[in-house]
Design a protein around this motif. Structure first.
Motif, PDB file in Angstrom:
ATOM      1  N   ARG A  58       3.622  -5.824  -0.872  1.00 48.72           N
ATOM      2  CA  ARG A  58       3.116  -5.491  -2.210  1.00 48.72           C
ATOM      3  C   ARG A  58       2.283  -4.216  -2.162  1.00 48.72           C
ATOM      4  N   LEU A  59       1.549  -4.007  -1.084  1.00 54.74           N
ATOM      5  CA  LEU A  59       0.758  -2.792  -0.950  1.00 54.74           C
ATOM      6  C   LEU A  59       1.649  -1.554  -0.904  1.00 54.74           C
ATOM      7  N   SER A  60       2.788  -1.664  -0.221  1.00 50.50           N
ATOM      8  CA  SER A  60       3.666  -0.500  -0.063  1.00 50.50           C
ATOM      9  C   SER A  60       4.376  -0.124  -1.352  1.00 50.50           C
ATOM     10  N   SER A  61       4.455  -1.055  -2.315  1.00 53.95           N
ATOM     11  CA  SER A  61       5.165  -0.780  -3.571  1.00 53.95           C
ATOM     12  C   SER A  61       4.225  -0.337  -4.683  1.00 53.95           C
ATOM     13  N   MET A  62       2.975  -0.076  -4.356  1.00 50.77           N
ATOM     14  CA  MET A  62       2.009   0.338  -5.367  1.00 50.77           C
ATOM     15  C   MET A  62       1.147   1.460  -4.809  1.00 50.77           C
ATOM     16  N   ASP A  63       0.350   2.057  -5.677  1.00 52.29           N
ATOM     17  CA  ASP A  63      -0.615   3.055  -5.227  1.00 52.29           C
ATOM     18  C   ASP A  63      -1.810   2.330  -4.632  1.00 52.29           C
ATOM     19  N   ALA A  64      -1.947   2.384  -3.328  1.00 55.91           N
ATOM     20  CA  ALA A  64      -3.012   1.654  -2.649  1.00 55.91           C
ATOM     21  C   ALA A  64      -4.100   2.590  -2.145  1.00 55.91           C
ATOM     22  N   SER A  65      -4.424   3.617  -2.932  1.00 55.91           N
ATOM     23  CA  SER A  65      -5.431   4.575  -2.491  1.00 55.91           C
ATOM     24  C   SER A  65      -6.853   4.139  -2.820  1.00 55.91           C
ATOM     25  N   SER A  66      -7.016   3.110  -3.666  1.00 60.82           N
ATOM     26  CA  SER A  66      -8.354   2.624  -3.992  1.00 60.82           C
ATOM     27  C   SER A  66      -8.391   1.114  -3.852  1.00 60.82           C
ATOM     28  N   LEU A  67      -9.524   0.597  -3.391  1.00 62.36           N
ATOM     29  CA  LEU A  67      -9.686  -0.840  -3.235  1.00 62.36           C
ATOM     30  C   LEU A  67      -9.589  -1.538  -4.588  1.00 62.36           C
ATOM     31  N   ALA A  68     -10.208  -0.955  -5.605  1.00 58.01           N
ATOM     32  CA  ALA A  68     -10.177  -1.580  -6.932  1.00 58.01           C
ATOM     33  C   ALA A  68      -8.760  -1.655  -7.470  1.00 58.01           C
ATOM     34  N   GLY A  69      -7.946  -0.610  -7.247  1.00 55.44           N
ATOM     35  CA  GLY A  69      -6.584  -0.622  -7.732  1.00 55.44           C
ATOM     36  C   GLY A  69      -5.753  -1.717  -7.105  1.00 55.44           C
ATOM     37  N   VAL A  70      -6.038  -2.047  -5.845  1.00 55.44           N
ATOM     38  CA  VAL A  70      -5.305  -3.112  -5.159  1.00 55.44           C
ATOM     39  C   VAL A  70      -5.771  -4.485  -5.649  1.00 55.44           C
ATOM     40  N   VAL A  71      -7.079  -4.678  -5.746  1.00 56.76           N
ATOM     41  CA  VAL A  71      -7.631  -5.980  -6.115  1.00 56.76           C
ATOM     42  C   VAL A  71      -7.324  -6.324  -7.566  1.00 56.76           C
ATOM     43  N   ALA A  72      -6.921  -5.329  -8.354  1.00 59.78           N
ATOM     44  CA  ALA A  72      -6.586  -5.577  -9.760  1.00 59.78           C
ATOM     45  C   ALA A  72      -5.449  -6.577  -9.921  1.00 59.78           C
ATOM     46  N   LEU A  73      -4.707  -6.871  -8.846  1.00 57.53           N
ATOM     47  CA  LEU A  73      -3.636  -7.857  -8.915  1.00 57.53           C
ATOM     48  C   LEU A  73      -4.161  -9.286  -8.976  1.00 57.53           C
ATOM     49  N   THR A  74      -5.457  -9.489  -8.803  1.00 61.79           N
ATOM     50  CA  THR A  74      -6.035 -10.819  -8.675  1.00 61.79           C
ATOM     51  C   THR A  74      -6.365 -11.427 -10.037  1.00 61.79           C
ATOM     52  N   PRO A  75      -5.849 -12.608 -10.360  1.00 62.77           N
ATOM     53  CA  PRO A  75      -6.277 -13.270 -11.603  1.00 62.77           C
ATOM     54  C   PRO A  75      -7.745 -13.652 -11.522  1.00 62.77           C
ATOM     55  N   GLY A  76      -8.414 -13.645 -12.661  1.00 66.09           N
ATOM     56  CA  GLY A  76      -9.838 -13.969 -12.693  1.00 66.09           C
ATOM     57  C   GLY A  76     -10.744 -12.804 -12.387  1.00 66.09           C
ATOM     58  N   TYR A  77     -10.187 -11.698 -11.898  1.00 66.63           N
ATOM     59  CA  TYR A  77     -10.968 -10.499 -11.585  1.00 66.63           C
ATOM     60  C   TYR A  77     -10.674  -9.424 -12.624  1.00 66.63           C
ATOM     61  N   TRP A  78     -11.695  -9.068 -13.412  1.00 70.73           N
ATOM     62  CA  TRP A  78     -11.554  -7.910 -14.303  1.00 70.73           C
ATOM     63  C   TRP A  78     -11.974  -6.692 -13.504  1.00 70.73           C
ATOM     64  N   VAL A  79     -11.043  -5.763 -13.302  1.00 69.87           N
ATOM     65  CA  VAL A  79     -11.255  -4.613 -12.430  1.00 69.87           C
ATOM     66  C   VAL A  79     -11.200  -3.340 -13.259  1.00 69.87           C
ATOM     67  N   GLU A  80     -12.226  -2.520 -13.127  1.00 67.37           N
ATOM     68  CA  GLU A  80     -12.274  -1.216 -13.790  1.00 67.37           C
ATOM     69  C   GLU A  80     -12.064  -0.147 -12.715  1.00 67.37           C
ATOM     70  N   SER A  81     -10.837   0.339 -12.604  1.00 64.29           N
ATOM     71  CA  SER A  81     -10.508   1.336 -11.585  1.00 64.29           C
ATOM     72  C   SER A  81     -10.381   2.731 -12.167  1.00 64.29           C
TER      73      SER A  81
END
Length: 818
Positions: free
Chosen positions: A59-82
Motif C-alpha cells: 500500500r505504501l508503494s502505491s501512494m505518495d509516502a513522503s509524509s507521515l501524515a499522508g500515510v496515516v490518513a488511511l486509518t479510520p478514526g484518525y482525522w489527519v490534516e496533511s
C-alpha cells in the motif's frame, strides 16, 4: 495485548517455547501485526483484542509516502490534516481534540521518535520521514496504546523499518511531479561476514506543491543499520541523519461563494497558491527585535538537523521467554520559519482604518497610499481586492534526548489456564529549548505576496511619513525564550490468560512519573525611537527569568476480553483508562503552572473481526471521554497589536463506528473500504469570550469538536493488469467540520478522487504514476486558529483565511531493483 516488540530482530524459537492457542485456518487476506503482540512474535489482525490498522509495504508503494501524515490518513478514526506539507501536520485520534500529534505516540521500530509527541513545535513527523526503508506502519486506535507507550491517549503509530536482508538486494527510485523537482530514494542491504547491513534514505529538491518560486523542499535523510546474531542474542545498531528543509504551508486568503460554498479570491489560486515567495526571502525582521537572534529565513521553512543512534538487543534469558533492551540517543535542531495569517481585509477598508490612525500622528493627513516595501523607489501599488496581515515568526526548538527500555516476557500455566506475561521499565531524559520571535507584516493577498507599506499623504500628495517600515506593522509582537529539562520513568506489565480454546483475557498497567524543570525569560516592550510606529513597542527579553519545577505521575490501565466465535470470526471488548501528563512546553507560556494539569481519558471498544478467503471485515464501536484538556486560544489584540494567549478547559465525548473491509471477488480485482461515523462533541465546556467589547462566559457544551468530521469514508478499487501491471482508484469523502468551538465558522464537506497506475517494464524495472485530487477539489482541512478558536472572527465574513488541501498533483516514478 502484550507489549511493543522489536520488529526485524530474529528470534530462534521452537514450538515448545512458543505455545499458541488452537491453530486457526489462515486466509489469503489475513494481516499480521507485531505492535502489541507477544514479544518477538506476530499475530493475526483478527486475533487482536484492540483496534489496529496495518499499512503494508504494498500500500505504501502505491501512494505518495513522503509524509507521515499522508500515510496515516488511511486509518479510520484518525482525522489527519496533511495540508501543511511534508511535515508539521496535525492528527486528531478518535476525537481527542489536541493539536499536532499530542493525541498519539509515534514510534519507530517500537521506540519513540521523541518521548512526547505533543511538545510545542516539535512534531514527530519532522524527525521521521518515510522512504524506501519503511516496511509497514501499524496504527493502534485507542485501547492499550497508553499502556504500551507514553503520552498516547488516542492511539499509537508504529513505523517499522526493513531489516537488513540475508541476501544482497537493492532498490532505487527516482520521482518527479507536475510541480517540478526531483526525488531520489533507495534501499540496499547485504550480508557482511556473519552480520547484515543496510542503507536507506532519500534526497529531493522542489518548490513544494504550492508554487513558492524558490527551492522550498531541499535535503534528505539516511539510515545505516547493522545487525548480527551472537548465539541466542540478536543485536541491531542503527545510525540516522536528517538534514532537511520543508516548506511550511499555512492558511491562504479565500472568500465565501454562492450557496455557502468557498472559492479562491481574485489573484490567488487556493489549490496551488501560497503567500510565500521571493519577496519574503529578502526579509528579516528579527534583527530589530533581537540583534543576536537567528534571521527569519522563510526559504528554510521547517529546517531539521537530526543525528540519532539506536541500539536494540534481544536474547533468550533461559526463562522460556524473551528479554529485550533498547536504547536511543538523539540530538536535533529544529527551526520553523512561518508566515501565520492573522487578518484579511478589503484593501479599501484597511486603508480607511489606517487613515484614522494616521491623523493622530499626522494631523494634515488626507489619505493613505499602498507602496511596495521592497521597491527602491517605494513605488505606489494597487494591491488588488484585499490585503493580509500575518506574523512572520521564527521558532527555534533544539532537543537532546536519550531514552531506554527493558522488557522481559515469558509464559506459563496455572489453574488449568495458559498465560503470557510481559514486564518492563522505561526511562527518558530530555533537554529542550524554545525561542520565538514574531513581527506583524502587511502583504498583498495574492500569490507569492509582496510586502506593503502604508504611506501617509497630505492633500497635495506629499509624503508625510509611513505607518509601517519595510512592510512591518509592528516589530516584536511575540517573544519567548525558555529552557527546560524532563526526566521520566515508567514501569509496566501486561498479562494474557488463555481460557480454554475460545476465550482470552488480558490486562495491562503502566505507572509513569515525570519531573520537569526549567525557566522562562520575561519580556517587556521597548521603544526604539524609529521614524515609524512599527518599533514603538517591541517585546524584548528583560534578562529576568521565572523558574518552574513540577512533578506529575499517573497509572494507566487496560482490560480486554476476546472470544473466538469460529475459526475466522472473533469478538472483543475493551475498556481503558489513562491520563496524558503535561508537556514541558505548557510551562513556556505559564511557568506558574496554574493552567497545567493532567488530562484523563476513558475509552471503551467493542470489536468484531471476520477473515475469510475473499473477505476481511473489521468493525469497532468506540466511545472516548477526554477530560480537562487545555484549550489554548492565541489572538492578536486589535488595540495593542500584541499576541495574547488564554487557556480554558473542556471535556469531550466521542462515540463512533470504525469499519475496515477488503473484498477480492476475483484474482484480478480487490475492493477496499474504511468508514468512520462518529459524534465528536464538547461534553462540558464554558469559556470567557469578548462580545461587543465586553467579556462574557459562553457555553459550548454539545457543539461539534473543532476540525473533527462526523463522517470519513474511503473506497478503493485495485485491478491487476497483464504484464504485472496494476491500476487503482480511491474516492474519499470528509464531512462537515468547524474551525471554532461555537460552530460558526463552517468548513464544508468535500470529496477527493485519487488513483495510481503501475507497470513492470521488466523483471527489475517498474514505472508508477500516482495522482492525488484528480478532480481538483477545493476542500479545507482547517480554518485560521489565529482568527479565534472559541468564536472565529472569520465566521460569516466574505473574506477569510483557511488551509486547503493541495490541488491536482501527478507524480511519476521509476524504480529499479538489483
Amino acid at each position: 495485548m502484550r507489549g511493543v516488540p522489536q520488529p526485524g530482530l530474529r528470534r530462534q524459537t521452537t514450538q515448545a517455547t512458543r505455545p499458541e492457542p488452537p491453530a486457526l485456518t489462515p486466509t489469503p487476506l489475513a494481516e499480521l501485526v507485531v505492535t502489541g503482540a507477544h514479544a518477538g512474535e506476530v499475530t493475526r489482525k483478527a486475533e487482536t483484542a484492540y483496534a489496529v490498522t496495518v499499512i503494508s509495504e504494498g500500500r505504501l508503494s502505491s501512494m505518495d509516502a513522503s509524509s507521515l501524515a499522508g500515510v496515516v490518513a488511511l486509518t479510520p478514526g484518525y482525522w489527519v490534516e496533511s495540508s501543511g506539507g511534508e511535515a508539521s501536520n496535525n492528527i486528531r485520534a478518535r476525537g481527542v481534540p489536541l493539536d499536532g500529534y499530542s493525541s498519539v505516540a509515534v514510534l519507530e521500530d517500537g521506540l519513540p521518535v521523541q518521548h512526547d509527541a505533543g511538545v510545542g513545535f516539535l512534531n514527530p513527523d519532522q524527525l521521521f520521514r518515510p522512504s524506501m526503508g519503511l516496511a509497514r506502519i501499524e496504527v493502534l486506535r485507542g485501547g492499550p496504546a497508553a499502556v504500551l507507550a507514553s503520552q498516547a491517549p488516542g492511539g499509537l503509530i508504529n513505523a517499522i523499518n526493513r531489516a537488513p536482508p540475508d541476501s544482497p538486494e537493492a532498490q532505487i527510485r527516482v520521482q518527479t511531479a507536475n510541480y517540478g523537482g526531483i526525488r531520489f530514494e533507495g534501499f540496499a542491504g547485504a550480508p557482511w561476514g556473519e552480520a547484515r547491513v543496510s542503507l536507506d534514505g532519500f534526497w529531493r529538491e522542489d518548490e513544494g506543491v504550492r508554487g513558492t518560486n524558490f527551492a522550498a523542499n531541499r535535503g534528505g535523510a539516511a539510515r545505516l543499520a547493522f545487525s548480527r546474531q551472537w548465539g541466542r542474542a540478536d543485536v541491531e545498531i542503527a545510525l540516522k541523519r536528517i538534514d532537511d528543509r520543508v516548506a511550511f504551508f499555512l492558511p491562504v486568503p479565500m472568500r465565501q461563494g454562492p450557496g455557502g460554498g468557498i472559492e479562491s479570491i481574485e489573484g490567488f489560486d487556493a489549490r496551488r497558491g501560497t503567500l510565500l515567495g521571493p519577496d519574503l526571502i529578502r526579509f528579516d525582521p528579527n534583527a530589530r527585535q533581537d540583534p543576536q537572534a537567528p534571521p527569519f529565513t522563510i526559504a528554510d521553512g521547517t529546517r531539521v538537523q537530526l543525528t540519532q543512534a539506536t541500539l536494540k538487543a534481544s536474547w533468550d534469558p533461559g526463562l522460556d521467554g524473551l528479554a529485550e533492551f533498547r536504547l536511543s540517543a538523539r540530538t536535533a535542531d529544529t527551526a520553523r520559519h512561518g508566515l501565520f495569517p492573522s487578518g484579511l481585509q478589503p484593501a479599501a477598508t484597511r486603508a480607511s482604518a489606517a487613515l484614522d490612525q494616521a491623523k493622530v500622528q499626522f494631523p494634515t493627513a488626507d489619505r493613505v497610499s499602498y507602496r511596495l516595501a521592497s521597491s527602491p523607489s517605494h513605488a505606489p501599488v494597487t494591491p488588488g481586492a484585499a490585503v493580509i496581515q500575518g506574523l512572520a515568526s521564527t521558532v527555534s526548538a533544539p532537543l537532546d534526548e536519550i531514552l531506554s527500555s527493558f522488557n522481559l516476557s515469558g509464559q506459563g500455566a496455572a489453574l488449568g489456564a495458559d498465560f503470557r506475561w510481559n514486564v518492563g521499565v522505561y526511562g527518558a531524559y530530555g533537554d529542550y529549548g524554545f525561542r520565538r520571535l514574531s513581527s506583524a507584516v502587511l502583504l498583498e493577498a495574492q500569490e507569492n505576496a509582496r510586502r506593503l507599506d502604508l504611506v501617509v499623504l497630505d492633500a497635495s500628495g506629499a509624503v508625510l511619513g509611513s505607518l509601517t517600515e519595510g512592510g512591518v506593522v509592528r516589530y516584536g509582537v511575540q517573544y519567548d525564550n525558555a529552557e527546560a529539562s524532563q526526566a521520566t520513568f515508567a514501569a509496566f506489565g501486561a498479562w494474557d490468560v488463555i481460557l480454554g480454546s475460545a476465550w482470552t483475557l488480558d490486562f495491562g498497567a503502566r505507572w509513569e512519573g515525570q519531573h520537569q524543570w526549567g525557566s522562562v525569560e520575561l519580556a517587556a516592550p521597548a521603544n526604539l525611537g524609529g521614524p515609524t510606529v512599527a518599533d514603538d513597542a517591541i517585546l524584548r527579553g528583560t534578562g529576568e527569568r521565572r523558574g518552574f519545577d513540577a512533578r506529575h505521575a499517573t497509572l494507566n490501565a487496560t482490560l480486554g476480553l476476546r472470544r473466538r466465535l469460529t475459526d475466522d470470526t472473533h469478538l472483543f471488548a475493551r475498556v481503558s483508562r489513562s491520563e496524558r501528563l503535561p508537556s514541558v512546553s505548557q510551562f513556556y507560556g505559564d511557568p506558574s503552572g496554574l493552567s497545567v494539569r493532567k488530562a484523563p481519558t476513558v475509552g471503551m471498544d467493542i470489536g468484531l473481526s471476520l477473515e475469510r478467503p475473499r473477505l476481511a471485515l473489521y468493525a469497532v464501536v468506540f466511545r472516548t471521554a477526554f477530560n480537562g484538556f487545555p484549550f489554548n486560544e492565541t489572538l492578536v489584540n486589535p488595540v495593542t497589536g500584541f499576541v495574547e494567549a488564554t487557556t480554558s478547559f473542556a471535556t469531550s465525548m466521542t462515540t463512533g463506528l470504525e469499519l475496515e473491509a477488503r473484498f477480492e471477488p476475483t484474482p484480478w480485482l480487490a475492493l477496499d473500504g474504511s468508514l468512520t461515523l462518529q459524534n465528536p462533541v464538547f461534553d462540558q465546556f464554558e469559556a470567557r469570550v469578548v462580545r461587543d467589547g465586553l467579556p462574557e462566559v459562553q457555553d459550548f457544551s454539545g457543539r461539534q469538536l473543532i476540525r473533527v468530521p462526523k463522517l470519513m469514508l474511503r473506497l478503493a478499487s485495485t485491478v491487476t493488469l497483464p504484464h504485472r501491471g496494476e491500476a487503482g482508484l480511491v474516492v474519499e469523502h470528509f464531512g462537515e467540520r468547524f474551525s471554532d468551538a461555537a460552530n460558526t465558522a463552517r468548513l464544508p464537506p468535500y470529496t477527493v478522487l485519487s488513483g495510481h497506475y503501475s507497470l513492470a517494464l521488466s523483471e527489475r524495472v517498474r514505472l508508477t504514476f500516482t495522482g492525488a485530487n484528480l478532480t481538483d477539489t477545493l476542500g479545507l482541512t482547517e480554518g485560521n486558529p489565529r482568527a479565534g478558536q472559541l468564536v472565529s472572527a472569520d465566521a460569516q465574513q466574505g473574506l477569510f483565511t483557511a488551509r486547503p488541501i493541495f490541488g491536482r498533483t501527478i507524480r511519476a516514478a521509476i524504480a529499479v531493483s538489483f
